[in-house]
Every structure is written in C-alpha cells, then in structure tokens.
Design an enzyme around this catalytic site. Structure first.
Site: not given
Ligand code: GRF
Length: 219
Positions: A16, A93, A109, A111
C-alpha cells in the site's frame, strides 16, 4: 511536488505504501511522504522508502516502558517532520491515545474487509470462512478501537467458491491499492468532513466513496 505531508507507519511488505508512492510519482496525488516509520526491523516497507530516498526510521516498541510511550515517540517524530496526515499501511498495532490526540481525524487505516464486518487480523480469511458472498476493503479514520473509526471509502469484491485466502486477498489488495490513494487525494483536496460517525465527501461526484467491482471470473 510538495502538497500534503504524509507520515506512513508500516510493519511489513508495504504494497500500500508503494501504491501511494506510485500515485505521487505519477503526479496524481499532491503529497510528499516525510517519513516511513516501521516497528519491525525487517519490514520490506523500509526498502521501498530507501528506493525513493524517503526518510525512514525503525522504532523498537520494546524500547519503551509502555505502549503509550511508544506512540508518544511516534507522534513526536511525525510532528518534527510537519506531517499533516498519518497513514497506517499494514501497521500491525492498535494505535493508542497519545498518537490519536496528536492527530485527531488525521490518521487513516486500510482494512481488508467491509467494516464493520470482519475486523482484526485476517479479514479476508474471516470473510471466506464465514461464507460471505461479497467482501472488500475499507479506508477509515482511526479512533481508539480496532478498525472502528469513520468509513471514508469502501470497495467490494465477490467471494468465489473456489477462492483460497490467497486468491481472495489478492483480489482485495488490487482494490486496496486504488482506494487508499483515492482517500488521501480526497483529504488533500479538503473534501472530507467528519460528522460524528460519518464522513461526508464534499463535491459533486456521487460515486465518491464507493467502488463496486463486478464478478471477476475469468478476468
Ligand atoms: C493489507 O491487506 C491491509 O489491508 C492490512 O494489512 C495489509 C498490508 O499490506 N491492513 P501491505 O503491507 O500494504 O502490502
């Protein structure tokens, strides 16, 4: 490009983070990542930051007498760098009060489920195990609960009978990479207004806040 100053918190892979970097690099998002803070010395997110000469920092949670102190330190580092908006990108966390109070309604955030369904760990697996037909992902503002803050954007995908946790996660992740930069863009444009539990998206595009993907069989 300067624009909105972002601080990113991550614990792992950082895909992300990469999606956000890509939008900034492509000049579709008027923002600058001031710092990437990780709580895990092996987080691949750090490698991504290095590749783009983005400041990065590992903060060891074990170095603090309490979780509040750990989050106080994070807040200090973000403030030092003039961060406007804090982005949790796979940060494993629950954020504590000292950080939330330092950035009220300024922490986002993502999810991997349609909240309030399937909060917590492994949202994709939870949806699959439950037998949900549709799941997705949610960008929300962060409060002191676990995945409970006001929803900004959601995207939906079908759950196919043959899906495994991995195939479903992959389908959801593609949309995560679309909606996270989009939510930050709406924020950067000053179009998000939090009213109690609800986030109003100002402007005249009725589709803002929704992405619904049609079935992907064979796609
Ligand atoms: C993603 O699936 C996000 O929704 C969740 O943790 C994962 C993180 O993936 N909170 P990345 O580290 O961004 O590849």
């Amino acid at each position: 490009m300067a624009g909105l100053s972002l601080g990113v918190l991550a614990s792992g892979r950082g895909s992300n983070l990469q999606a956000i970097i890509d939008e900034i690099e492509a000049e579709r998002l008027d923002a600058t990542i001031r710092i990437v803070i990780v709580d895990n010395p092996d987080a691949y997110a750090t490698e991504r930051a290095k590749r783009y000469s983005i400041g990065h920092m590992y903060i060891d949670p074990k170095g603090f007498i309490s979780r509040d102190e750990f989050f106080k330190k994070i807040a200090e580092e973000l403030k030092l760098r003039g961060v406007d908006l804090v982005i949790l990108a796979g940060f494993m966390r629950i954020v504590r009060k000292p950080l939330i109070d330092a950035f009220p309604n300024r922490i986002m955030n993502i999810h991997p489920a349609l909240l309030p369904s399937f909060p917590g760990l492994h949202g994709q697996k939870q949806a699959g195990d439950y037998g949900a037909r549709i799941t997705g992902c949610t960008v929300h503002f962060v409060d002191e609960g676990m995945d409970t803050g006001p929803v900004i954007i959601q995207a939906a995908v079908p759950v196919m009978p043959e899906d495994t946790e991995d195939t479903l996660s992959e389908r959801i992740l593609k949309l995560e990479h679309r909606i996270y930069p989009e939510a930050i863009r709406l924020y950067a444009e000053g179009r998000l207004k939090v009213e109690g539990r609800k986030v109003k998206v100002e402007g005249n595009r009725p589709q803002d806040g929704y992405i619904v993907n049609p079935p992907l069989r064979g796609a």
